[in-house]
Design an enzyme around this catalytic site. Structure first.
Site, short mmCIF file in Angstrom:
data_model
loop_
_atom_site.label_atom_id
_atom_site.label_comp_id
_atom_site.label_asym_id
_atom_site.label_seq_id
_atom_site.Cartn_x
_atom_site.Cartn_y
_atom_site.Cartn_z
N THR A 128 0.82 -1.22 0.00
CA THR A 128 0.00 0.00 0.00
C THR A 128 0.85 1.26 0.00
O THR A 128 1.87 1.35 0.69
CB THR A 128 -0.93 0.02 1.23
OG1 THR A 128 -1.70 -1.18 1.23
CG2 THR A 128 -1.87 1.21 1.22
N GLU A 243 -5.00 -13.86 2.27
CA GLU A 243 -5.05 -12.69 3.16
C GLU A 243 -6.50 -12.34 3.52
O GLU A 243 -6.83 -12.05 4.67
CB GLU A 243 -4.38 -11.48 2.51
CG GLU A 243 -4.37 -10.25 3.41
CD GLU A 243 -3.74 -9.02 2.78
OE1 GLU A 243 -3.91 -7.93 3.35
OE2 GLU A 243 -3.10 -9.14 1.72
N GLY A 365 -7.66 -4.29 1.76
CA GLY A 365 -8.67 -4.12 0.70
C GLY A 365 -9.99 -3.70 1.34
O GLY A 365 -10.58 -4.45 2.11
N GLU A 368 -15.46 -1.57 -0.04
CA GLU A 368 -15.90 -1.01 -1.33
C GLU A 368 -15.14 -1.65 -2.50
O GLU A 368 -15.72 -1.99 -3.53
CB GLU A 368 -15.70 0.52 -1.33
CG GLU A 368 -16.63 1.27 -0.40
CD GLU A 368 -16.32 1.14 1.07
OE1 GLU A 368 -17.20 1.40 1.90
OE2 GLU A 368 -15.17 0.73 1.42
#
Length: 388
Positions: A128, A243, A365, A368
């Protein structure tokens, strides 16, 4: 015991893990929640007990056990009521180490996987970015070849174990004009010149260190590339199924912990001359909660079985995370309400659970993003395939 999924050996493992956590971890949790710094000795104790090696090859010191041992590991970690401590452990064992195991060559595994299993080295996974969030393909961090090195520049954020870890598994663009087809995966030692990390102050998960990491002309040898160049995006996508399922399992486990706690509390708390577990309105709330927890748990176990059997379950794992984290948030909200004023007090476990659980629909994640992935699969008939 759910005999469809768990054997007697599984239950013995659960019992010994419970005892280990109670003796070795629980006494230190309040300190770690305050300092945000988990003492190194506990990593080595986890390593000595084999807990970091559950899913990994015996060749490097692992145990090569089925995925239901991992489920037990995750469930029991949620029940000590420190989302941050749990995250530090599973981010090391199942984010960083998964990439080392799957994409690392023998040399890399000897150096990093073996020491990760023993608890000597702590890893973090850096994907990220400050401007990218859930959009992996939009990453700006680059790795440019220069002779016998790659030079890495860029930044990563919201990285669990991002400050105190010994090595970093990092995704960077080796061919920016190819978009998500130009991403590669590397392993980097923490003490490599040019790496700096800043600790972030979070709403919950207080015990874990979450970092923003900057890479300023970081030089690493070519052999620190893991897997093939420009194949990184498909490696990342391939491991997202695990994950997401991990976060789904974490969610049902913390919701179950909240439910067990609240049932015990209601059996002792009195109002109007009787214990509050005798009031229909509260009993029916508990009935709703118990049903929701059980539905998610059973779904998660069935997906674990399929993943363990080698099926590619990216759709189902995305559904697991989406629904289980939403359920856990709602369940813990209701459980806090059932404690009345005590639910709002830091001396009781529900306040921390409430904060820690809120990360579920955000981290790994967002809900949305998951909805969009599921919509692509269900509506557009998009097929995600494992990396070859």
């Amino acid at each position: 015991m759910n005999s469809m999924y768990f054997t007697e050996e599984h239950e013995l493992f659960r019992q010994s893990l419970k005892e280990f956590l109670k003796k070795e971890v629980t006494p230190h949790i309040e300190k770690w929640e305050k300092t945000g710094d988990i003492d190194r000795f506990i990593w080595e104790k986890f390593g000595k007990m084999g807990y970091f090696g559950i899913a990994y090859p015996e060749e490097y010191g692992g145990l090569e056990l089925d995925l239901f041992y991992t489920v037990i590991f995750l469930e029991e970690l949620q029940k000590i009521n420190s989302g941050g401590f749990a995250a530090a452990m599973w981010a090391h064992a199942y984010l960083a180490m998964t990439h080392i195991n799957k994409e690392g060559d023998h040399r890399i595994k000897e150096i990093y996987l073996r020491a990760s299993i023993s608890g000597e080295k702590i890893g973090c996974l850096c994907i990220t970015e400050p401007f990218g969030g859930s959009d992996v393909a939009a990453m700006r961090t680059t790795a440019v070849k220069d002779g016998d090195h790659y030079v890495i520049n860029g930044s990563k954020t919201f990285i669990t174990n991002g400050v105190y870890s010994d090595y970093l598994v990092i995704a960077a663009k080796t061919n920016p004009e190819l978009g998500n087809k130009g991403i590669s995966i590397f392993v980097i030692d923490r003490d490599t010149p040019g790496i700096s990390a800043t600790k972030l102050d979070k709403l919950g998960w207080k015990a874990s260190d979450t970092g923003e990491i900057a890479f300023d002309n970081v030089k690493i040898p070519l052999h620190n590339l893991m897997g093939e160049e420009n194949k990184g995006f498909s490696y990342i996508m391939q491991h997202f199924a695990l994950e997401r399922l991990i976060m789904g399992v974490n969610a049902h486990a913390r919701a179950e912990y909240a439910l067990d706690y609240v049932i015990e509390y209601m059996s002792q708390r009195e109002a109007f001359g009787r214990t509050i577990d005798k009031f229909q309105a509260l009993r029916h709330t508990v009935a709703d909660i118990a049903s929701e927890v059980e539905m998610c748990k059973e779904f998660n176990y069935s997906i674990t079985k399929r993943l363990n059997d080698g099926q590619y379950v990216v759709k189902e794992a995305s559904m697991s995370k989406l629904l289980s984290t939403k359920m856990a948030d709602e369940v813990i909200y209701k459980c806090l309400q059932l404690l009345g004023g005590y639910g709002y007090m830091e001396d009781y476990p529900m306040a921390r659970l409430f904060r820690d659980s809120r990360l579920g629909p955000i981290g790994g994640g967002t809900s949305e993003i998951l909805k969009e992935i599921i919509a692509k699969i269900v509506i557009d008939k998009k097929e995600y395939k494992p990396a070859t």
